[in-house]
Write an enzyme that holds these catalytic residues in place. Structure first.
Site, short mmCIF file in Angstrom:
data_model
loop_
_atom_site.label_atom_id
_atom_site.label_comp_id
_atom_site.label_asym_id
_atom_site.label_seq_id
_atom_site.Cartn_x
_atom_site.Cartn_y
_atom_site.Cartn_z
CG PHE A 148 3.58 26.86 10.24
CD1 PHE A 148 2.97 25.57 9.62
CD2 PHE A 148 2.48 27.45 9.85
CE1 PHE A 148 2.54 25.47 8.57
CE2 PHE A 148 1.76 27.36 8.73
CZ PHE A 148 1.99 26.80 8.17
CG ASP A 234 5.91 34.47 11.12
OD1 ASP A 234 4.43 35.07 10.87
OD2 ASP A 234 6.22 33.06 10.26
CE LYS A 263 -1.97 32.73 10.34
NZ LYS A 263 -3.35 31.93 9.43
#
Ligand code: PLP
Length: 418
Positions: A148, A234, A263
């Site tokens: 993802f 990532d 984030k």
């Protein structure tokens, strides 16, 4: 209309408005949040919950951290957005701060995680053509099954999740998909000289917190180095202390060529993301080749510096590491006691429990969703993923005492789930 709204509960009212006017691209748990502080959130009726999702690991520093609120308020009164048409007084010190913190020559500021991933993909392709000598338009990027990395057309072109990519074609070309946590598959894929990069999550978060073998990341980095292929981590979800180190890849003892962060870089105050790399890679970007109106704005820079200071000063990595062990050992007791709690896995305070879905004697379904509703009723918010997995990722400012209270809430809910 007026009348029907006045007799509805505030919760119902908010849910109905969101459902009526908002696109249905999420399936939220029925709870309407109104306020947050530290590990707690409150709903519109004033009921308090422990937040065990942390906005998908964006709120590692806790909700509305007073230092972040102060920084944001102060900066809002000075200047918020300049665009990159001009220099601003915060971006330089922010760039220096993150480069020194994470140990890279340069950073490129963006806003969301997906934008930072897109940035890394563009950078890798250019690097492939200009530095590695791959024939034009032939560059390939290796990705993993179950990944993802976000929601753009290019990123979902690299996804194997039908929920993410069905009917969004035509897709972007140039991805090679291999199984996650499979070094032999990576070695084979790296034999192709047109490969410029390997993009991977150090732990697959959205897929359900899949932790690879202890040596997977270190071996993968070494293999990429040998083949002159960029290893791009990532760390949008795993980064910023979530797994017990500032970066999850630190556990491997090896350094990625490229790190992607988002984030919790801002502690959830503001969308802030970035790509980190050394000059030899980052220099492929030239004026006009990439950008963002909001990327690197002074508000983002100010907040992110404060947010990273908090992580260091409040020792959030150490807290995540220590409390993660306690949490998993408490959850392991539930695995041993309840047959429908299949397993617990994770690192630091990024953990998941797998629940076996079943049907009760009276025919009602009993899946991770129903358990999350019980958790909510008992004062703890978590969200199922892929039907049978519940991710448990509280803000990293949680104390041991609070964590033990949460373990009791989870145990009570699991018992009621019988
Ligand atoms: N990469 C990873 C590993 C993620 O977990 C996410 C979001 O969950 C993203 C990228 C995308 O981030 P954003 O939702 O900010 O675009």
């Amino acid at each position: 209309m007026q009348h029907s709204i006045s007799v509805q509960s505030k919760t119902q009212q908010a849910i109905e408005l969101e459902e009526r006017y908002g696109a249905h691209n999420y399936h939220p748990l029925p709870v309407v949040l109104d306020r947050g502080l530290g590990v707690f959130v409150w709903d519109v009726d004033g009921k308090r919950y422990f937040d065990f999702l942390s906005a998908y690991s964006a709120v590692n520093q806790g909700h509305c951290h007073p230092r972040l609120v102060k920084a944001m308020r102060e900066q809002a009164g000075e200047i918020t957005l300049t665009s990159r048409a001009f220099y601003n007084s915060k971006l330089g010190s922010y760039a220096e701060y993150v480069c020194k913190t994470f140990g890279y020559d340069k950073m490129l500021p963006m806003n969301t995680g997906a934008e930072a991933v897109e940035t890394a993909l563009k950078m890798a392709r250019r690097w492939g053509y200009e530095k590695k000598g791959i024939a034009k338009n032939a560059a390939k990027i290796i990705v993993c099954e179950g990944n993802f990395h976000g929601r753009t057309i290019t990123i979902i072109s690299a996804s194997t999740d039908p929920d993410s990519n069905t009917d969004f074609g035509p897709y972007t070309q140039g991805f090679v998909t291999i199984p996650y946590n499979d070094i032999a598959a990576l070695e084979k894929a790296l034999e192709d000289p047109t490969v410029c990069a390997f993009l991977v999550e150090p732990i697959q978060g959205e897929a359900g917190v899949f932790v690879p073998d202890e040596d997977y990341i270190s071996k993968a980095i070494q293999l990429c180095k040998k083949k002159n292929v960029l290893f791009m981590a990532d760390e949008v979800q795993t980064g910023i202390a979530r797994t017990g180190k500032l970066l999850c890849t630190e556990h491997s003892g090896e350094r990625p060529d490229v790190v992607i962060l988002g984030k919790a870089v801002s502690g959830g105050m503001y969308p802030v993301s970035m790509v980190l790399a050394d000059d030899a890679v980052m220099e492929v970007f030239t004026p006009g080749s990439h950008g963002s109106t909001f990327g690197g704005n002074p508000m983002a820079a100010r907040i992110a510096m404060e947010a990273l200071d908090i992580v260091k000063e409040e020792k959030l990595s150490e807290n995540a590491e220590r409390l993660g062990h306690i949490f998993r050992s408490e959850m392991q007791q539930l695995v041993e006691e309840f047959p429908y709690v299949k397993l617990v896995r994770g690192k630091g305070l990024l953990n998941a429990v797998v629940i076996e879905a079943r049907t009760a004697a009276d025919g009602t379904p009993k899946s991770a969703w129903e358990l999350c509703l019980l958790l909510r009723d008992n004062g703890l918010l978590a969200k199922p993923t892929h039907g049978d997995i519940i991710r448990f990722a509280p803000p990293l400012v949680i104390t041991e005492e609070q964590l033990m209270e949460c373990c009791r809430i989870i145990a009570l809910s699991v018992r009621q789930f019988a």
